[in-house]
Design a protein around this motif. Structure first.
Motif, mmCIF file in Angstrom:
data_model
loop_
_atom_site.group_PDB
_atom_site.id
_atom_site.type_symbol
_atom_site.label_atom_id
_atom_site.label_comp_id
_atom_site.label_asym_id
_atom_site.label_seq_id
_atom_site.Cartn_x
_atom_site.Cartn_y
_atom_site.Cartn_z
ATOM 1 N N ASP A 1 0.988 -1.149 -0.050
ATOM 2 C CA ASP A 1 0.012 0.105 -0.074
ATOM 3 C C ASP A 1 0.880 1.207 0.056
ATOM 4 O OD1 ASP A 1 -2.060 1.989 0.181
ATOM 5 O OD2 ASP A 1 -2.858 0.979 1.872
ATOM 6 N N GLY A 2 1.247 1.662 -1.211
ATOM 7 C CA GLY A 2 2.249 2.927 -1.330
ATOM 8 C C GLY A 2 3.146 2.287 -2.262
ATOM 9 N N ALA A 3 4.303 2.342 -1.758
ATOM 10 C CA ALA A 3 5.467 1.914 -2.826
ATOM 11 C C ALA A 3 5.260 0.431 -2.941
ATOM 12 C CB ALA A 3 6.898 2.031 -1.944
ATOM 13 N N PRO A 4 5.664 0.305 -4.397
ATOM 14 C CA PRO A 4 5.456 -1.245 -4.977
ATOM 15 C C PRO A 4 6.595 -2.221 -4.507
ATOM 16 C CG PRO A 4 6.364 0.049 -6.490
ATOM 17 C CD PRO A 4 6.159 1.063 -5.447
ATOM 18 N N PRO A 5 6.439 -3.469 -4.599
ATOM 19 C CA PRO A 5 7.243 -4.415 -3.892
ATOM 20 C C PRO A 5 8.609 -4.330 -4.597
ATOM 21 C CG PRO A 5 5.332 -5.501 -4.226
ATOM 22 C CD PRO A 5 4.916 -4.125 -4.797
ATOM 23 N N ALA A 6 9.643 -4.532 -3.837
ATOM 24 C CA ALA A 6 11.051 -4.810 -4.702
ATOM 25 C C ALA A 6 10.930 -5.439 -5.903
ATOM 26 C CB ALA A 6 12.204 -4.795 -3.761
ATOM 27 N N ASP A 7 10.579 -6.815 -5.854
ATOM 28 C CA ASP A 7 10.459 -7.542 -6.886
ATOM 29 C C ASP A 7 8.927 -7.999 -6.983
ATOM 30 O OD1 ASP A 7 10.981 -9.498 -8.522
ATOM 31 O OD2 ASP A 7 12.193 -10.842 -7.413
ATOM 32 N N PRO A 8 8.139 -7.565 -7.935
ATOM 33 C CA PRO A 8 6.903 -7.802 -8.013
ATOM 34 C C PRO A 8 6.562 -8.963 -8.895
ATOM 35 C CG PRO A 8 7.292 -6.159 -9.451
ATOM 36 C CD PRO A 8 8.683 -6.388 -8.717
ATOM 37 N N GLU A 9 7.386 -9.521 -9.618
ATOM 38 C CA GLU A 9 7.247 -10.661 -10.551
ATOM 39 C C GLU A 9 6.950 -11.903 -10.058
ATOM 40 O OE1 GLU A 9 9.321 -11.147 -14.209
ATOM 41 O OE2 GLU A 9 8.736 -8.881 -14.838
ATOM 42 N N HIS A 10 6.105 -12.799 -10.778
ATOM 43 C CA HIS A 10 6.052 -13.974 -10.779
ATOM 44 C C HIS A 10 6.960 -14.823 -11.582
ATOM 45 C CE1 HIS A 10 4.162 -18.294 -10.553
ATOM 46 N NE2 HIS A 10 3.569 -18.173 -9.470
ATOM 47 N N ALA A 11 8.034 -15.584 -11.228
ATOM 48 C CA ALA A 11 9.096 -15.872 -12.013
ATOM 49 C C ALA A 11 8.439 -16.941 -13.168
ATOM 50 C CB ALA A 11 10.131 -16.569 -11.496
ATOM 51 N N ALA A 12 7.581 -17.732 -12.752
ATOM 52 C CA ALA A 12 6.898 -18.882 -13.756
ATOM 53 C C ALA A 12 6.153 -18.094 -14.609
ATOM 54 C CB ALA A 12 6.311 -19.842 -13.121
ATOM 55 N N VAL A 13 5.276 -16.966 -14.491
ATOM 56 C CA VAL A 13 4.438 -16.432 -15.483
ATOM 57 C C VAL A 13 5.683 -15.293 -16.092
ATOM 58 C CG1 VAL A 13 2.293 -14.715 -15.453
ATOM 59 C CG2 VAL A 13 2.570 -16.581 -13.580
ATOM 60 N N ALA A 14 6.595 -14.870 -15.474
ATOM 61 C CA ALA A 14 7.124 -13.998 -16.357
ATOM 62 C C ALA A 14 6.616 -12.643 -16.215
ATOM 63 C CB ALA A 14 7.862 -14.242 -17.476
ATOM 64 N N ALA A 15 5.925 -12.191 -15.480
ATOM 65 C CA ALA A 15 5.333 -10.906 -14.929
ATOM 66 C C ALA A 15 4.576 -10.706 -13.851
ATOM 67 C CB ALA A 15 4.103 -10.769 -16.169
ATOM 68 N N PRO A 16 4.295 -9.610 -13.358
ATOM 69 C CA PRO A 16 3.732 -9.349 -12.264
ATOM 70 C C PRO A 16 2.114 -10.097 -12.498
ATOM 71 C CG PRO A 16 4.505 -7.392 -12.756
ATOM 72 C CD PRO A 16 4.743 -8.210 -13.973
ATOM 73 N N TYR A 17 1.693 -10.609 -11.152
ATOM 74 C CA TYR A 17 0.652 -11.453 -11.366
ATOM 75 C C TYR A 17 -0.102 -11.547 -9.991
ATOM 76 C CZ TYR A 17 -2.097 -16.018 -11.596
ATOM 77 O OH TYR A 17 -2.809 -16.937 -11.547
ATOM 78 N N ALA A 18 -1.635 -11.593 -10.066
ATOM 79 C CA ALA A 18 -2.365 -11.557 -8.673
ATOM 80 C C ALA A 18 -3.459 -12.486 -8.965
ATOM 81 C CB ALA A 18 -3.115 -10.097 -8.551
ATOM 82 N N HIS A 19 -3.816 -13.283 -7.665
ATOM 83 C CA HIS A 19 -5.053 -14.067 -7.898
ATOM 84 C C HIS A 19 -6.490 -13.308 -7.785
ATOM 85 C CE1 HIS A 19 -2.671 -17.986 -6.350
ATOM 86 N NE2 HIS A 19 -2.759 -17.704 -7.988
ATOM 87 N N VAL A 20 -6.983 -13.399 -8.873
ATOM 88 C CA VAL A 20 -8.653 -12.693 -8.634
ATOM 89 C C VAL A 20 -9.666 -13.525 -9.512
ATOM 90 C CG1 VAL A 20 -7.505 -10.214 -8.685
ATOM 91 C CG2 VAL A 20 -8.005 -11.292 -10.869
ATOM 92 N N THR A 21 -9.199 -14.553 -9.659
ATOM 93 C CA THR A 21 -10.186 -15.692 -10.543
ATOM 94 C C THR A 21 -10.791 -16.595 -9.759
ATOM 95 O OG1 THR A 21 -8.409 -16.892 -11.580
ATOM 96 C CG2 THR A 21 -9.231 -14.907 -12.548
#
Length: 481
Positions: A337-357
């Motif tokens: 909440d504020g500054a983004p994480p230092a490492d926001p990626e999911h390595a297997a996805v090879a992109a930032p990713y969130a669970h919403v489905t």
């Protein structure tokens, strides 16, 4: 190697009614050991029944003219997602409707309390321990065919290469017109009887797989061991080969999760599913394993492309797939909440990713959806959601640990039931991993993974192993070379 399926029924001479009774008792004991055997709390159940009986939420736009369909395993009732795909020039428009669980769960209420305690639905072969009461997860909140339901509608535009060019999310009332399953969809596509909806799903799925390859994403083709109830009674144990339609549908979910992560990062608030990249040492060990198994790794090919192309029916490749698990470790949830994480990626996805489905089955998705919907319309994320975000990683980590423990213990017990009465017999097995004291093998003719004591053999080799113990009550199987 085959993908065998073993059926245990009370009438089977080899297993007998006693083995199945012992197996049912062991499943119940696993739930008790993990604290999963209590009934759904009365106050939360009463709240669920009350909100399920209330009229649908007002103010949601009516989008029931869009003919959504759902795609799930046969018999599923907790339907989180519904999809609709149409052509958009040379690209596509994908609408992915996700069950609006926040419309039913009031923050601070009994349902909210219990779902935070449970974290996710836990699946055992004989029954499941639901995150939400069935009156919601299989009723008022589920995207069942023919029913008008509140949903978060992800409206996603793709170009001719399958690249996501625009994403929006809004709340709306939707209606699914048909419930399909993976095997039926695959049979229709392979048999040339698929309608335009399914052909578009394949087209989008294949384009998204190409996008995954291009960005360096990787998926592990691990044979999936399943223990479950058989429709005719008893239980089954099998290594289930996934069909292509599952991957096409999974790509829609991944795309939505990536769109959600981008919204969260742009908005400065959310909770991501993260995974660190494998270390150089881990990749080097994997490369040595590939060399030792005589699996060709062409120059310039990423480990993701290599893993994606491995053949689960080849013993050497099977062993390498098991070795590849070391590259896919460390997945966690990261709230900010504020500054983004230092490492926001999911390595297997090879992109930032969130669970919403999957909000009917997983706690974190309920909060991620509210965050994204608020950000999409330029509104403030509700204070109670922001307050919950820091707690979610710990809650989800604990529930993941419990779910994995239940799955493994139940599968171990089912393996013991498959082998009951065969102590002293010798089986052929493929060596898939080296352990500190022995090795792990996969039996050739039965869907069993087991630890073996004794001298190690080469990875990927086939060795004879003798069964010494098959204890259903203790979820234990023991082999020796």
């Amino acid at each position: 190697m085959p993908h065998p399926r073993v059926v245990l029924r009370p009438t089977d001479a080899e297993t007998g009614r006693g083995v199945e009774q012992a197996l049912r008792a062991r499943f119940a004991a696993v739930r008790a050991e993990l604290g999963l055997d209590g009934p759904y709390p009365a106050d939360a159940l009463a709240e669920a029944e009350r909100v399920a009986a209330e009229p649908p939420p007002g103010g949601h736009p009516d989008e029931t003219d869009v003919p959504y369909l759902t795609l799930d395993p046969p018999g599923s009732m907790d339907l989180d997602q519904a999809l609709h795909i149409e052509r958009d020039g040379v690209g596509h428009r994908v609408r992915y409707a996700i069950a609006d669980v926040p419309a039913f769960v009031r923050t601070g209420g009994a349902l909210d309390r219990v779902t935070r305690e449970r974290g996710q639905t836990v699946y055992c072969p004989d029954e499941r321990v639901p995150l939400h009461p069935p009156v919601l997860s299989e009723g008022a909140g589920s995207l069942l065919p023919g029913e008008v339901r509140p949903a978060f509608v992800w409206d996603l535009r793709l170009d001719g290469d399958g690249l996501l060019t625009r994403s929006e999310v809004r709340r709306a009332m939707v209606r699914s017109v048909e419930r399909l399953d993976y095997a039926g969809v695959q049979a229709a596509v392979d048999g040339g009887t698929a309608d335009e909806r399914l052909l578009l799903l394949r087209e989008v799925g294949e384009r998204r797989i190409a996008q995954e390859r291009a960005r360096g994403g990787a998926s592990l083709p691990m044979p999936e061991q399943e223990a479950g109830a058989d429709p005719d009674g008893g239980f089954t144990l099998r290594f289930r080969p996934p069909v292509a339609s599952e991957e096409w549908n999974a790509q829609l979910s991944l795309m939505t999760g990536m769109a959600a992560a981008s919204m969260m990062l742009d908005g400065g608030v959310g909770v991501l599913r993260t995974m660190p990249a494998p270390t150089d040492d881990a990749v080097a060990r994997f490369r040595r394993a590939a060399h030792g198994l005589h699996v060709e790794w062409p120059e310039g090919t990423s480990y993701g492309d290599l893993v994606r192309g491995l053949d689960r029916t080849d013993p050497r490749h099977l062993a390498l797939i098991h070795e590849a698990t070391s590259l896919f470790r460390g997945a966690s949830y990261t709230a900010f909440d504020g500054a983004p994480p230092a490492d926001p990626e999911h390595a297997a996805v090879a992109a930032p990713y969130a669970h919403v489905t999957a909000p009917l089955r997983r706690l974190v998705d309920r909060f991620g959806l509210v965050v994204c919907e608020a950000l999409a319309r330029g509104a403030e994320v509700p204070a109670e959601v922001r307050e919950a975000l820091p707690q979610l990683p710990e809650l989800m980590t604990a529930s993941d640990r419990t779910a994995r423990a239940a799955e493994r213990a139940c599968a171990d017990a089912t393996e013991a039931a498959v082998l009951a009465g065969r102590e002293g017999e010798t089986f052929q097995a493929v060596v898939v991993d080296h352990l500190e004291k022995g090795m792990e093998v996969q039996l050739v003719d039965l869907p069993v993974l087991a630890k073996v004591t004794g001298d190690r053999a080469a990875l990927g080799s086939t060795v004879p192993v003798r069964l010494e113990l098959a204890d259903v009550a203790g979820s234990a199987v023991r082999f020796v070379r």
